[in-house]
Design a protein around this motif. Structure first.
Motif, PDB file in Angstrom:
ATOM      1  N   VAL A 267       0.836  -1.197   0.000  1.00 10.51           N
ATOM      2  CA  VAL A 267       0.000   0.000   0.000  1.00 10.51           C
ATOM      3  C   VAL A 267       0.875   1.253   0.000  1.00 10.51           C
ATOM      4  O   VAL A 267       0.586   2.233  -0.709  1.00 10.51           O
ATOM      5  CB  VAL A 267      -0.958  -0.010   1.209  1.00 10.51           C
ATOM      6  CG1 VAL A 267      -1.687   1.327   1.348  1.00 10.51           C
ATOM      7  CG2 VAL A 267      -1.967  -1.146   1.074  1.00 10.51           C
ATOM      8  N   LEU A 268       1.953   1.235   0.772  1.00 13.56           N
ATOM      9  CA  LEU A 268       2.868   2.382   0.786  1.00 13.56           C
ATOM     10  C   LEU A 268       3.457   2.637  -0.596  1.00 13.56           C
ATOM     11  O   LEU A 268       3.462   3.781  -1.083  1.00 13.56           O
ATOM     12  CB  LEU A 268       3.995   2.133   1.787  1.00 13.56           C
ATOM     13  CG  LEU A 268       5.149   3.138   1.766  1.00 13.56           C
ATOM     14  CD1 LEU A 268       4.668   4.520   2.154  1.00 13.56           C
ATOM     15  CD2 LEU A 268       6.282   2.669   2.669  1.00 13.56           C
ATOM     16  N   PHE A 269       3.954   1.587  -1.243  1.00 14.05           N
ATOM     17  CA  PHE A 269       4.575   1.751  -2.558  1.00 14.05           C
ATOM     18  C   PHE A 269       3.570   2.297  -3.576  1.00 14.05           C
ATOM     19  O   PHE A 269       3.894   3.189  -4.373  1.00 14.05           O
ATOM     20  CB  PHE A 269       5.136   0.425  -3.060  1.00 14.05           C
ATOM     21  CG  PHE A 269       6.178  -0.190  -2.166  1.00 14.05           C
ATOM     22  CD1 PHE A 269       7.013   0.588  -1.380  1.00 14.05           C
ATOM     23  CD2 PHE A 269       6.323  -1.573  -2.109  1.00 14.05           C
ATOM     24  CE1 PHE A 269       7.968   0.023  -0.565  1.00 14.05           C
ATOM     25  CE2 PHE A 269       7.284  -2.148  -1.303  1.00 14.05           C
ATOM     26  CZ  PHE A 269       8.107  -1.362  -0.515  1.00 14.05           C
TER      27      PHE A 269
ATOM     28  N   ASP B 195      10.622  -6.083  -1.795  1.00  8.35           N
ATOM     29  CA  ASP B 195       9.387  -6.226  -1.021  1.00  8.35           C
ATOM     30  C   ASP B 195       8.142  -6.240  -1.912  1.00  8.35           C
ATOM     31  O   ASP B 195       7.179  -6.962  -1.626  1.00  8.35           O
ATOM     32  CB  ASP B 195       9.275  -5.102   0.002  1.00  8.35           C
ATOM     33  CG  ASP B 195      10.190  -5.311   1.200  1.00  8.35           C
ATOM     34  OD1 ASP B 195      10.935  -6.306   1.209  1.00  8.35           O
ATOM     35  OD2 ASP B 195      10.164  -4.471   2.120  1.00  8.35           O
ATOM     36  N   VAL B 196       8.144  -5.449  -2.983  1.00  9.41           N
ATOM     37  CA  VAL B 196       6.976  -5.466  -3.856  1.00  9.41           C
ATOM     38  C   VAL B 196       6.902  -6.798  -4.597  1.00  9.41           C
ATOM     39  O   VAL B 196       5.799  -7.300  -4.895  1.00  9.41           O
ATOM     40  CB  VAL B 196       6.971  -4.263  -4.827  1.00  9.41           C
ATOM     41  CG1 VAL B 196       7.900  -4.459  -6.006  1.00  9.41           C
ATOM     42  CG2 VAL B 196       5.546  -3.979  -5.314  1.00  9.41           C
ATOM     43  N   LYS B 197       8.038  -7.410  -4.853  1.00  2.37           N
ATOM     44  CA  LYS B 197       8.024  -8.753  -5.442  1.00  2.37           C
ATOM     45  C   LYS B 197       7.447  -9.773  -4.467  1.00  2.37           C
ATOM     46  O   LYS B 197       6.760 -10.714  -4.871  1.00  2.37           O
ATOM     47  CB  LYS B 197       9.431  -9.151  -5.870  1.00  2.37           C
ATOM     48  CG  LYS B 197       9.938  -8.397  -7.094  1.00  2.37           C
ATOM     49  CD  LYS B 197      11.352  -8.811  -7.456  1.00  2.37           C
ATOM     50  CE  LYS B 197      11.851  -8.077  -8.693  1.00  2.37           C
ATOM     51  NZ  LYS B 197      13.265  -8.437  -9.021  1.00  2.37           N
ATOM     52  N   TYR B 198       7.707  -9.575  -3.165  1.00  2.00           N
ATOM     53  CA  TYR B 198       7.088 -10.446  -2.170  1.00  2.00           C
ATOM     54  C   TYR B 198       5.562 -10.305  -2.210  1.00  2.00           C
ATOM     55  O   TYR B 198       4.829 -11.287  -2.041  1.00  2.00           O
ATOM     56  CB  TYR B 198       7.580 -10.105  -0.765  1.00  2.00           C
ATOM     57  CG  TYR B 198       9.023 -10.439  -0.471  1.00  2.00           C
ATOM     58  CD1 TYR B 198       9.780 -11.253  -1.316  1.00  2.00           C
ATOM     59  CD2 TYR B 198       9.646  -9.941   0.670  1.00  2.00           C
ATOM     60  CE1 TYR B 198      11.093 -11.555  -1.037  1.00  2.00           C
ATOM     61  CE2 TYR B 198      10.962 -10.242   0.958  1.00  2.00           C
ATOM     62  CZ  TYR B 198      11.690 -11.040   0.109  1.00  2.00           C
ATOM     63  OH  TYR B 198      12.992 -11.328   0.408  1.00  2.00           O
TER      64      TYR B 198
ATOM     65  N   LEU C 248       2.361  -2.227 -11.148  1.00  2.98           N
ATOM     66  CA  LEU C 248       2.777  -0.898 -11.588  1.00  2.98           C
ATOM     67  C   LEU C 248       3.935  -0.389 -10.733  1.00  2.98           C
ATOM     68  O   LEU C 248       4.917   0.160 -11.261  1.00  2.98           O
ATOM     69  CB  LEU C 248       1.599   0.073 -11.509  1.00  2.98           C
ATOM     70  CG  LEU C 248       1.926   1.539 -11.830  1.00  2.98           C
ATOM     71  CD1 LEU C 248       2.489   1.680 -13.241  1.00  2.98           C
ATOM     72  CD2 LEU C 248       0.682   2.410 -11.646  1.00  2.98           C
ATOM     73  N   ALA C 249       3.832  -0.563  -9.418  1.00  2.00           N
ATOM     74  CA  ALA C 249       4.914  -0.126  -8.538  1.00  2.00           C
ATOM     75  C   ALA C 249       6.210  -0.844  -8.879  1.00  2.00           C
ATOM     76  O   ALA C 249       7.288  -0.238  -8.894  1.00  2.00           O
ATOM     77  CB  ALA C 249       4.529  -0.366  -7.079  1.00  2.00           C
TER      78      ALA C 249
END
Length: 299
Positions: free
Chosen positions: A186-188, A251-254, A271-272
């Motif tokens: 959510v932050l990204f 982390d976004v890959k996680y 997208l991030a």
């Protein structure tokens, strides 16, 4: 059956491996606050020396530490490092009853696999990833999301309380990682939205600071706006040593792994990821991740 330690947090011998940007202040706060015997290990000697000044004891190796302590905290860069440390150092050497507390951000499936492997050797795992900033780590005001049994969480709660103002038991092993990964997702995605708003507003002739200040007065207000937006994007300052793009990309890959595990598509996370990859490819891998604002696409 997995042996259980009856040692209270106050009487336990502690170990801490991984004394980086977050690990060192977390370890220092636990050492100071608990008064417990704390062994420490890191590949870099500098943070070890600093923590020894605060009463910790330098361990000869991570494996030796795992063989001696009751509770072993890990604060490592990611799942790959956690898996290596647990499989190569802790599983062969850890004593029966050892409680491993992984404060790293690791994939959910990996945390559960490692928990099973530790249980087979008479040890246990609690996942306890942290949220908030480096300053919060220094001040002991982190938010910690915990996955584990009620009994194990009760043992470590008073220790974590020296490092955090918010400790949430999210469910069994792996659930702490689920909540942390979704927090970061959510932050990204919010930072991506802020980068678009800043770029569009600037192109349309609106002052940057006025835009973000006004957004903060309305329903677009957020922690990300007030911290990542106002403190990094507006001054265009993205230092190394903060939360780098490479770590955020991990982390976004996680998050995308979790989406695959649960059978959903996470288009915002995709997208991030794309934006972070573009920032990395532009040489911003070590820069604080809101630097992705510098690589906005043009039509």
């Amino acid at each position: 059956m997995t042996p259980r330690t009856t040692t209270s947090a106050e009487a336990a011998t502690l170990g801490f491996a991984g004394l980086g940007v977050m690990g060192e202040p977390i370890c220092r706060n636990i050492t100071r606050g608990s008064g417990a015997q704390m062994q420490v290990f890191d590949l870099s000697p500098a943070p070890v020396a600093r923590l020894v000044e605060h009463g910790a004891v330098a361990a000869q190796s991570l494996a030796a530490m795992a063989a001696e302590v009751d509770i072993l905290f890990l604060s490592l860069p990611g799942g790959a490092q956690v898996e290596t440390v647990i499989r190569d150092e802790i599983l062969p050497s850890g004593k029966a009853g050892l409680l491993v507390v992984d404060m790293s951000t690791s994939p959910v499936g990996l945390s559960r696999d490692l928990s099973e492997a530790l249980q087979e050797k008479g040890m246990r795992l609690v996942d306890a990833p942290v949220a908030r900033t480096r300053q919060a780590a220094e001040e002991g005001t982190l938010s910690i999301m915990v996955g584990g049994s009620d009994e194990d969480v009760a043992v470590i709660h008073p220790l974590l309380a020296h490092a955090a103002t918010d400790i949430t038991h999210c469910g069994p092993v792996g659930c702490g990682q689920v909540v942390k990964i979704l927090n970061n997702m959510v932050l990204f995605e919010t930072v991506v939205a802020l980068s678009e708003a800043l770029s569009l507003g600037r192109a349309a002739g609106v002052d940057d600071a006025l835009l973000f200040d006004t957004l903060a007065k309305g329903s677009a207000d957020s922690f990300a706006l007030r911290n990542h937006g106002m403190k990094a994007m507006l001054p265009d300052v993205f230092p190394s040593g903060a939360f780098p793009t490479d770590y955020a990309l991990k982390d976004v890959k996680y998050a995308l792994e979790l989406a695959n595990l649960t059978g959903f598509q996470a288009h915002g996370a995709e997208l991030a990821k794309t934006r972070m990859e573009k920032a990395r490819d532009a040489g911003l891998g070590d820069a604080y991740f809101p630097a992705l604002v510098r690589v906005m696409d043009r039509a």
